[in-house]
Structures are given as structure tokens and as C-alpha cells.
Design a protein around this motif. Structure first.
Motif, PDB file in Angstrom:
ATOM      1  N   ARG A  56       0.860  -1.186   0.000  1.00 17.64           N
ATOM      2  CA  ARG A  56       0.000   0.000   0.000  1.00 17.64           C
ATOM      3  C   ARG A  56       0.896   1.236   0.000  1.00 17.64           C
ATOM      4  NH1 ARG A  56      -2.287  -0.541   4.686  1.00 17.64           N
ATOM      5  NH2 ARG A  56      -3.866  -1.934   3.874  1.00 17.64           N
ATOM      6  N   HIS A  57       0.452   2.251  -0.724  1.00 14.96           N
ATOM      7  CA  HIS A  57       1.215   3.494  -0.822  1.00 14.96           C
ATOM      8  C   HIS A  57       0.758   4.486   0.238  1.00 14.96           C
ATOM      9  CE1 HIS A  57       1.417   1.593  -4.845  1.00 14.96           C
ATOM     10  NE2 HIS A  57       2.703   1.789  -4.584  1.00 14.96           N
ATOM     11  N   ALA A  58       1.653   4.776   1.175  1.00 18.27           N
ATOM     12  CA  ALA A  58       1.380   5.753   2.236  1.00 18.27           C
ATOM     13  C   ALA A  58       1.579   7.175   1.716  1.00 18.27           C
ATOM     14  CB  ALA A  58       2.291   5.497   3.427  1.00 18.27           C
ATOM     15  N   GLY A  59       2.281   7.294   0.605  1.00 15.60           N
ATOM     16  CA  GLY A  59       2.512   8.569  -0.078  1.00 15.60           C
ATOM     17  C   GLY A  59       2.561   8.283  -1.563  1.00 15.60           C
ATOM     18  N   VAL A  87      -1.692   7.956  -2.956  1.00 18.87           N
ATOM     19  CA  VAL A  87      -1.859   7.539  -1.561  1.00 18.87           C
ATOM     20  C   VAL A  87      -3.061   6.607  -1.449  1.00 18.87           C
ATOM     21  CG1 VAL A  87      -2.379   8.344   0.771  1.00 18.87           C
ATOM     22  CG2 VAL A  87      -0.842   9.672  -0.684  1.00 18.87           C
ATOM     23  N   GLY A  88      -2.855   5.487  -0.746  1.00 17.06           N
ATOM     24  CA  GLY A  88      -3.938   4.548  -0.478  1.00 17.06           C
ATOM     25  C   GLY A  88      -4.087   3.446  -1.505  1.00 17.06           C
ATOM     26  N   THR A  89      -3.454   3.575  -2.670  1.00 18.89           N
ATOM     27  CA  THR A  89      -3.566   2.514  -3.669  1.00 18.89           C
ATOM     28  C   THR A  89      -2.682   1.341  -3.279  1.00 18.89           C
ATOM     29  OG1 THR A  89      -1.846   3.522  -5.058  1.00 18.89           O
ATOM     30  CG2 THR A  89      -4.141   4.109  -5.541  1.00 18.89           C
ATOM     31  N   GLU A  90      -3.027   0.158  -3.815  1.00 23.19           N
ATOM     32  CA  GLU A  90      -2.291  -1.068  -3.535  1.00 23.19           C
ATOM     33  C   GLU A  90      -2.016  -1.800  -4.836  1.00 23.19           C
ATOM     34  OE1 GLU A  90      -4.476  -3.570  -0.847  1.00 23.19           O
ATOM     35  OE2 GLU A  90      -4.676  -1.988   0.665  1.00 23.19           O
ATOM     36  N   HIS A  91      -0.883  -2.473  -4.893  1.00 26.24           N
ATOM     37  CA  HIS A  91      -0.572  -3.353  -6.014  1.00 26.24           C
ATOM     38  C   HIS A  91       0.634  -4.210  -5.653  1.00 26.24           C
ATOM     39  CE1 HIS A  91       2.684  -0.695  -8.181  1.00 26.24           C
ATOM     40  NE2 HIS A  91       2.745  -0.555  -6.882  1.00 26.24           N
ATOM     41  N   SER A  92       0.871  -5.234  -6.479  1.00 21.58           N
ATOM     42  CA  SER A  92       2.136  -5.955  -6.449  1.00 21.58           C
ATOM     43  C   SER A  92       2.795  -5.674  -7.796  1.00 21.58           C
ATOM     44  CB  SER A  92       1.914  -7.455  -6.220  1.00 21.58           C
ATOM     45  OG  SER A  92       1.023  -7.979  -7.176  1.00 21.58           O
ATOM     46  N   VAL A  93       4.081  -5.905  -7.888  1.00 22.92           N
ATOM     47  CA  VAL A  93       4.852  -5.564  -9.090  1.00 22.92           C
ATOM     48  C   VAL A  93       5.678  -6.773  -9.493  1.00 22.92           C
ATOM     49  CG1 VAL A  93       6.656  -4.044  -9.990  1.00 22.92           C
ATOM     50  CG2 VAL A  93       4.972  -3.141  -8.411  1.00 22.92           C
ATOM     51  N   TRP A  94       5.803  -7.001 -10.807  1.00 26.92           N
ATOM     52  CA  TRP A  94       6.647  -8.085 -11.302  1.00 26.92           C
ATOM     53  C   TRP A  94       7.150  -7.754 -12.700  1.00 26.92           C
ATOM     54  CZ3 TRP A  94       1.366  -8.356 -10.798  1.00 26.92           C
ATOM     55  CH2 TRP A  94       0.630  -8.508 -11.972  1.00 26.92           C
ATOM     56  N   THR A  95       8.088  -8.552 -13.151  1.00 24.67           N
ATOM     57  CA  THR A  95       8.605  -8.432 -14.502  1.00 24.67           C
ATOM     58  C   THR A  95       8.919  -9.823 -15.023  1.00 24.67           C
ATOM     59  OG1 THR A  95      10.322  -7.467 -15.925  1.00 24.67           O
ATOM     60  CG2 THR A  95      10.969  -8.027 -13.669  1.00 24.67           C
ATOM     61  N   LYS A  96       8.555 -10.090 -16.250  1.00 24.96           N
ATOM     62  CA  LYS A  96       8.882 -11.388 -16.856  1.00 24.96           C
ATOM     63  C   LYS A  96      10.334 -11.407 -17.319  1.00 24.96           C
ATOM     64  CE  LYS A  96       4.269 -12.678 -18.364  1.00 24.96           C
ATOM     65  NZ  LYS A  96       3.401 -12.964 -19.504  1.00 24.96           N
ATOM     66  N   GLY A  97      10.734 -10.390 -18.067  1.00 23.79           N
ATOM     67  CA  GLY A  97      12.055 -10.383 -18.690  1.00 23.79           C
ATOM     68  C   GLY A  97      13.088  -9.519 -18.008  1.00 23.79           C
ATOM     69  N   GLN A 104      10.335   6.956  -7.133  1.00 25.54           N
ATOM     70  CA  GLN A 104      10.325   7.961  -6.063  1.00 25.54           C
ATOM     71  C   GLN A 104       9.152   7.648  -5.155  1.00 25.54           C
ATOM     72  OE1 GLN A 104       7.842  10.716  -5.876  1.00 25.54           O
ATOM     73  NE2 GLN A 104       8.746  11.395  -3.966  1.00 25.54           N
ATOM     74  N   TRP A 105       9.429   7.580  -3.841  1.00 26.33           N
ATOM     75  CA  TRP A 105       8.383   7.380  -2.843  1.00 26.33           C
ATOM     76  C   TRP A 105       8.327   8.627  -1.978  1.00 26.33           C
ATOM     77  CZ3 TRP A 105      12.513   3.831  -3.193  1.00 26.33           C
ATOM     78  CH2 TRP A 105      12.212   2.570  -3.682  1.00 26.33           C
ATOM     79  N   ASP A 106       7.131   9.222  -1.824  1.00 27.56           N
ATOM     80  CA  ASP A 106       6.987  10.323  -0.862  1.00 27.56           C
ATOM     81  C   ASP A 106       7.185   9.810   0.553  1.00 27.56           C
ATOM     82  OD1 ASP A 106       6.565  12.297  -2.739  1.00 27.56           O
ATOM     83  OD2 ASP A 106       4.404  12.423  -2.422  1.00 27.56           O
ATOM     84  N   LEU A 107       6.673   8.604   0.797  1.00 25.13           N
ATOM     85  CA  LEU A 107       6.805   7.908   2.082  1.00 25.13           C
ATOM     86  C   LEU A 107       7.041   6.436   1.792  1.00 25.13           C
ATOM     87  CD1 LEU A 107       3.772   9.508   3.975  1.00 25.13           C
ATOM     88  CD2 LEU A 107       6.203   9.937   4.444  1.00 25.13           C
ATOM     89  N   PRO A 108       7.673   5.705   2.700  1.00 23.58           N
ATOM     90  CA  PRO A 108       7.871   4.279   2.471  1.00 23.58           C
ATOM     91  C   PRO A 108       6.532   3.553   2.265  1.00 23.58           C
ATOM     92  CG  PRO A 108       9.194   5.027   4.322  1.00 23.58           C
ATOM     93  CD  PRO A 108       8.290   6.162   3.956  1.00 23.58           C
ATOM     94  N   VAL A 109       6.556   2.491   1.442  1.00 24.33           N
ATOM     95  CA  VAL A 109       5.348   1.704   1.240  1.00 24.33           C
ATOM     96  C   VAL A 109       5.155   0.748   2.405  1.00 24.33           C
ATOM     97  CG1 VAL A 109       5.540   1.846  -1.280  1.00 24.33           C
ATOM     98  CG2 VAL A 109       6.497  -0.133  -0.072  1.00 24.33           C
ATOM     99  N   VAL A 110       3.931   0.244   2.547  1.00 22.37           N
ATOM    100  CA  VAL A 110       3.593  -0.732   3.588  1.00 22.37           C
ATOM    101  C   VAL A 110       3.382  -2.069   2.900  1.00 22.37           C
ATOM    102  CG1 VAL A 110       1.939  -1.338   5.383  1.00 22.37           C
ATOM    103  CG2 VAL A 110       2.484   1.085   4.957  1.00 22.37           C
TER     104      VAL A 110
END
Length: 116
Positions: A56-59, A87-97, A104-110
């Protein structure tokens, strides 16, 4: 503190940076390493198949894909893409290749659901 400038970074200059471990399969070069209530900026290099668990994005999080393709639940983002995660959005991140991103993060993610 004076400005911090990084000439040629988006034109491949990131290849000359020294990277350090960040997460499994992901290394980081910190351009600005903030604290728990300060912004941070880094170049992240993802190995093929690497990812970051749901968080989750705190910033505001701002991503510029420099090389390869980064993906999340909303789509695939090839080199040149700019992604804004408010702020408040959530996701996971990946890459195949594999990919390289300027982030840039305004605040650390949770990180969600990860045990230590």
C-alpha cells in the motif's frame, strides 16, 4: 543542501551505477535515501521473474520505466512509461524479462501480508 543532478540517467547512464541488494531479485542504487517520513528516490534493477509483494502506498509513488517492462494488476508498462500510484492505492509488481525503473516514494510503502 544543493540540488542533486544525474546527467544521462534516462539515456542509459543507470548502467554505470553501483547497485546493492534491495529485495530478492531486485537491486537498488539510492539517489536519495530518506527516512521513515521523508521521500526516497532510487533506480531499481529487477532480474527476470523478480517482483515485489502487494503493498500500500502511504505517499505518492512515481515510477519511470527505463528499460524492459514492469507489470502490475493494472497492466504492463514498457520502457518510457510513467506510473503514478497515489496515496492509499495497492498493487504488487513483477517483470517477466527484467526491467529497470527510476522510482520515487513520498513515504515508504507498507508491505501487506509478508511475514518476517
Amino acid at each position: 543542501m544543493p540540488n542533486l543532478a544525474f546527467a544521462g540517467l534516462v539515456d542509459g547512464g543507470w548502467r554505470d551505477l553501483a547497485f546493492e541488494p534491495f529485495r530478492d531479485g531486485v537491486t537498488a542504487h539510492w539517489l536519495l535515501k530518506g527516512g521513515p517520513v521523508e521521500p526516497s528516490v532510487a533506480v531499481l534493477q529487477y532480474q527476470p521473474g523478480a517482483g515485489v509483494p502487494r503493498h500500500r502506498h502511504a505517499g505518492l509513488e512515481t515510477i519511470v520505466v527505463l528499460d524492459g517492462t514492469q507489470s502490475d494488476e493494472n497492466g504492463n508498462y514498457p520502457a518510457g512509461s510513467v506510473i503514478l500510484n497515489p496515496v492509499g492505492t495497492e498493487h504488487s509488481v513483477w517483470t517477466k524479462g527484467g526491467c529497470v525503473v527510476l522510482i520515487q516514494w513520498d513515504l515508504p510503502v507498507v508491505i501487506l501480508g509478508e511475514t518476517k
